[in-house]
Design a protein around this motif. Structure first.
Motif, short mmCIF file in Angstrom:
data_model
loop_
_atom_site.label_atom_id
_atom_site.label_comp_id
_atom_site.label_asym_id
_atom_site.label_seq_id
_atom_site.Cartn_x
_atom_site.Cartn_y
_atom_site.Cartn_z
N VAL A 19 4.42 9.26 8.34
CA VAL A 19 5.13 8.04 8.78
C VAL A 19 4.14 7.07 9.40
CG1 VAL A 19 6.87 7.17 10.36
CG2 VAL A 19 7.31 9.24 9.09
N LEU A 23 0.88 6.70 8.90
CA LEU A 23 0.03 6.05 7.90
C LEU A 23 0.85 5.09 7.06
CD1 LEU A 23 -2.26 9.01 6.90
CD2 LEU A 23 -2.81 7.03 8.29
N GLY A 24 2.09 5.45 6.79
CA GLY A 24 2.94 4.51 6.08
C GLY A 24 3.07 3.19 6.83
N LEU A 25 3.22 3.29 8.15
CA LEU A 25 3.29 2.08 8.96
C LEU A 25 2.01 1.28 8.83
CD1 LEU A 25 4.94 3.10 12.34
CD2 LEU A 25 5.64 1.25 10.87
N VAL A 71 -0.15 1.23 6.44
CA VAL A 71 -0.22 0.59 5.12
C VAL A 71 0.67 -0.63 5.09
CG1 VAL A 71 0.43 0.90 2.72
CG2 VAL A 71 -0.90 2.66 3.87
#
Lengths: 669, 172, 99
Positions: free
Chosen positions: C74, C76-78, C80
């Motif tokens: 989550v 790293l998704g943020l 990105v």
């Protein structure tokens, strides 16, 4: 029925009349309100007479009854009853008040006929009579204060009856405020009485007072002085007198009833009722007598120069009540109260006649513009003359016997009290002069414009409605006087009322001829039997000597007035120019209004201004907004922590955790 | 022997940790973390937790770090500015770290758990084996096991949503 | 080795991780330091498991690993998402939530 039962009915009818008119004023046709009001008071008068008869049927010693409807408050030593006290004094006052009130209601029936506020007038007037009867019949000091306050309210309501006149509303407020000052005295006196004697009921207070108080002890003197304060305010004596001349802003029947015959006599009644306390405080009684004497002379001197007809009669009232104050304070209770009765008759009559003349003058009250009414309005002139003769104590009128009886008593008491006799006669001289000044200005001579118009056309003069004091233009809708003006010659109800009063003014004195009969004195004797002063009686010879001196004084006063105003009419103008300073002093009412303005009104306004501009702004607002500002700044400080930086939040988190861990480590070691 | 291994692994772990914190380029930070994770795996083995060590290498150093590498490659290794906008942060942070370490150490060393001073009890042969862990996962800790699976699902869905197509006007 | 050594090492690694979070400004590096802290916790768990003599601590450590993996995903998704919207990848620049 017993006297107390009749007394309760006396109270009931005026109250009922007031309520019925007030509630049903939309439904009642115009004149019905007047009829209801007059009938209510007439019924009260009948019940009063019945109470009198019932009282006379008992032994002289047993003529005092207290009767209570219910206990108003009964807690912790305080026992207040809604109760009345029926004895010769209260029944006497009831009969006088209801008789004069009934006649004035009858007069108003015709006089106020075209006024838009007709119903309101009669409702207020009935309420006033109820309050006055409550005051007079009250059996304890609490109910007395209730009646006292109601009377003050009724006076206020009726003075500012024409409420769209700013002069009238200002006068009403002035009367009310000055009366409140007196009320303070009365309430404080009642509290002191309760504190010292433990009760409010009349019988108990007057029985216990001689046992608890010693003569001239400071408590009983304080009580009497406070009672005196109330009496002075209500009866318009110096220095709380300035409201009475201004109270002439009310309609003429109001002036006749409240400010001549009844309300202003409440102070006299109070002193007579509490005579047992005044006997224990001779200093206070003497102060009361001297206040009465001073008022008597000051008012008479002002009445010599006043040009407004109603105000002149008002100052005359003030002066005559001074006589009554002197009477009941030096111990001539019967004489003072007898003068109260005769004064009610002739003063009400004078006001009624004055009302008729003012109506003929289209509401103009300035005597400089009046003349020649003697030929045009014969009935009014005759009754006015009757009243004036009684006021000036012309031989064998009612005023003659009543006024001179007071002076005879003062000389019988001797010593210092001779001053009352001497100055009393001087005051009687002034009274005769100013009374016949009015008569000789208004009645004889060439008819003025309005009188001429009445003589020629038979119609009352009509002019643009104006405020008689300031001259500003008005209209005739509700809140101002009505469009029509009623004179006695054109109204039967007015004539009947004035005729009855004229008979009373001329012939009522015959019940108190010294040496012949003593009707009033004997009737009131049991009430005042406990006072040592009532044992002093002037001898018949001394009384007749006093009457002779009084006759001489009265006739010479009338003679002086005749000479000044009929024989040599230019003389008053010359005297006014020669003694301009004195004239100015007198016509400015001895500058009392200005004195009160400086002593009372300006400081009060200054305190108000200080409170508004300084105290309110800095202290109160300061505290309130200061608190708000403190909270806001604290919040501002705390807000600095919310910087938005995640890392500083994390720092705080770690620091908190470190601190907590430290705490636990320390506490577990 | 065991002690030498312990100290070697400990130095590796510490070096890796300091490298993560100190390296400017995040790529080098990722590499430091991988070193750290391998050292930790050795420490797990020393503690007879074979399965956990294997999971550490495969899952953590294998999958999670690969993920990191991809993202760092995409995002780039931007260096941070030197100026510190928060007053006092650069001073307080190390101090707090030191304070934290000291407090925790005191808590451990001065605790009344006497067993901490020993090597631990003698364990049987299959301690830390996959079989033993598997038994526990499916018997005693079934619910946490299933809950963890659901959590993984949620995370996967979240990742797709977060890094999905940009809507109109979001490209700033 | 005494278990103490492992646990003290774990607390040292934890402190280093905490300091790193407070000092660094790149979100990626902050997440890496977070990993450090989680792994320090894992080390402590396994050490205690060895001390107690049962494997509950090891199972706990595995679950921690799972949770760490989810959190990394989550996070790293943020990162990105932030990068794709061309916002600066600096934790101090992203501070609209403030009073």
């Amino acid at each position: 029925m017993s006297a107390t039962a009749w007394a309760w009915f006396v109270l009931l009818f005026p109250l009922l009349g007031s309520v019925v008119i007030a509630v049903g004023f939309r439904a009642l046709p115009a004149r019905a309100a007047g009829a209801i009001g007059t009938t209510a008071i007439a019924l009260a008068f009948v019940c009063g007479v019945a109470a009198l008869i019932a009282l006379l049927g008992e032994d002289a010693d047993a003529r005092h009854h207290a009767s209570s409807l219910w206990d108003y408050a009964s807690v912790a030593g305080l026992d207040i009853k809604l109760g009345i006290f029926v004895d010769p004094l209260s029944v006497y006052m009831v009969v006088v008040v209801t008789a004069v009130s009934a006649l004035i209601h009858l007069y108003s029936f015709g006089y106020m006929a075209s006024d838009e506020g007709y119903h309101r007038f009669f409702s207020y007037l009935n309420f006033f009579v109820f309050s006055m009867l409550l005051l007079v019949l009250a059996g304890n000091f609490v109910l007395l204060i209730v009646g006292w306050a109601f009377v003050g309210f009724a006076s206020y309501a009726l003075i500012s009856f024409w409420y769209r006149r700013t002069t009238a509303t200002a006068a009403g407020m002035e009367a009310f405020v000055i009366n409140v000052v007196g009320d303070i005295g009365l309430v404080l006196a009642a509290i002191l009485i309760f504190r010292e004697l433990g009760t409010f009921e009349y019988e108990e207070v007057f029985a216990k007072a001689p046992e608890v108080f010693s003569v001239n002890e400071w408590t009983v003197t304080a009580i009497c002085l406070l009672l005196l304060l109330g009496a002075i305010a209500k009866s318009a004596q110096l220095p709380l007198h300035t409201w009475l001349p201004d109270a002439m802003e009310g309609p003429t029947p109001v002036s006749a009833l409240i400010h001549a015959a009844t309300m202003v006599t409440a102070g006299v009644y109070l002193i007579a009722r509490t005579h047992a306390l005044f006997v224990l405080a001779p200093t206070a009684a003497d102060i009361a007598a001297f206040i009465g004497l001073a008022t008597l002379l000051v008012a008479a001197s002002i009445a010599l120069v006043v040009t407004d007809l109603k105000r002149a009669i008002a100052y005359s009232t003030m002066s005559q009540i001074g006589y009554m104050f002197v009477g009941v304070s030096i111990g001539a209770y019967g004489a003072g109260l007898f003068h109260l009765m005769t004064h009610a008759f002739f003063k009400a009559l004078l006001f009624m006649a004055a009302g008729s003349i003012i109506a003929a003058m289209a509401n103009d009250q300035n005597i400089d513009r009046m003349s020649g009414f003697g030929r045009v309005m014969r009935f009014t002139s005759a009754t006015m003359l009757a009243g004036a003769l009684a006021l000036a104590a012309f031989p064998f009128t009612s005023g003659f016997f009543s006024k001179d009886e007071i002076m005879a008593y003062a000389s019988a008491r001797g010593g210092m009290y001779l001053i009352f006799t001497v100055l009393g006669y001087f005051g009687a001289l002034l009274t005769a002069i100013y009374t016949f000044r009015l008569i000789f200005r208004i009645l004889p001579g060439r008819p003025c414009r309005e009188a001429q118009e009445l003589m020629d056309t038979g119609h009352v003069a009509h002019e643009e409605p104006r405020n008689p004091a300031t001259g500003e233009v008005e209209d005739t809708e509700v809140g101002f006087p009505g469009p029509e003006h009623h004179i006695a010659e054109q109204s039967a109800s007015m004539r009947v009322a004035m005729a009855v009063l004229a008979l009373g003014a001329l012939f009522a004195g015959f019940v108190q001829i010294p040496g012949v009969d003593n009707v009033i004195g004997n009737f009131l004797d049991p009430v005042f039997a406990d006072s040592p002063l009532s044992a002093i009686h002037p001898s018949t010879g001394a009384s007749w000597l006093g009457l002779a001196i009084g006759a001489a004084v009265s006739l010479s006063g009338i003679g002086i007035a005749y000479w000044l105003y009929v024989v040599r009419p230019e003389l008053p103008g010359e005297l006014q120019r020669r003694f301009a300073g004195v004239h100015r002093f007198l016509s400015n009412k001895w500058y009392f209004d200005e004195l009160i303005d400086i002593l009372v009104v300006r400081p009060a306004l200054a305190i108000g201004r200080f409170a508004n501009q300084t105290f309110e702004r800095f202290v109160v607002d300061g505290i309130v907004t200061g608190t708000a500002d403190t909270v806001r700044s604290a919040g501002g400080l705390v807000r600095l922590v919310q910087s938005g930086f995640v890392r500083s939040y994390a720092l705080l988190l770690v620091a908190g955790f470190a601190g907590l861990a430290l705490y636990f480590l320390l506490s577990s070691s | 022997m065991e002690q030498a291994l312990f100290f070697a692994a400990a130095i590796g772990a510490l070096g890796g940790a300091i490298g993560v914190v100190a390296m400017r380029n995040p790529f080098f930070g990722v590499l430091s973390l991988i070193v750290h994770l391998f050292s930790l795996a050795v420490l797990f083995l020393l503690l007879t937790s074979a399965f956990v060590a294997a999971a550490q290498v495969v899952v953590y150093a294998g999958a999670v770090m690969v993920l990191y590498v991809f993202v760092v490659a995409y995002v780039g290794g931007g260096t941070e500015s030197a100026w510190e906008p928060i007053p006092g942060q650069r001073l307080l942070a190390p101090l707090l770290g030191v304070a934290l370490f000291i407090e925790l150490s005191i808590a451990v060393l001065a605790s009344s758990l006497l067993a901490l001073g020993t090597d631990g009890p003698d364990v049987r042969a299959g301690f830390g084996d996959p079989a033993a862990i598997g038994n526990l996962l499916l018997e005693k800790f079934l619910v946490p096991f299933e809950a963890a699976s659901i959590l993984l699902l949620l995370a996967a869905v979240g990742a797709v949503v977060l890094a999905g197509h940009l809507r109109e006007g979001e490209r700033s | 080795m005494n278990i103490e050594w492992y646990v003290v090492l774990s607390s040292l690694l934890f402190a280093i991780g905490a300091t790193g979070i407070l000092i660094r400004r790149s979100p990626v590096v902050i997440l890496l330091c977070l990993e450090l802290m989680l792994n320090a916790g894992n080390l402590a768990l396994v050490a205690f498991s060895r001390m107690v003599g049962n494997q509950d601590g090891q199972v706990f450590a595995i679950v921690v690993m799972v949770v760490a993996a989810c959190e990394v995903v989550v996070g790293l998704g943020l990162i990105v998402a932030i990068f794709r919207r061309r916002l600066p990848l600096d934790v101090d620049e992203l501070r609209e939530l403030r009073g």
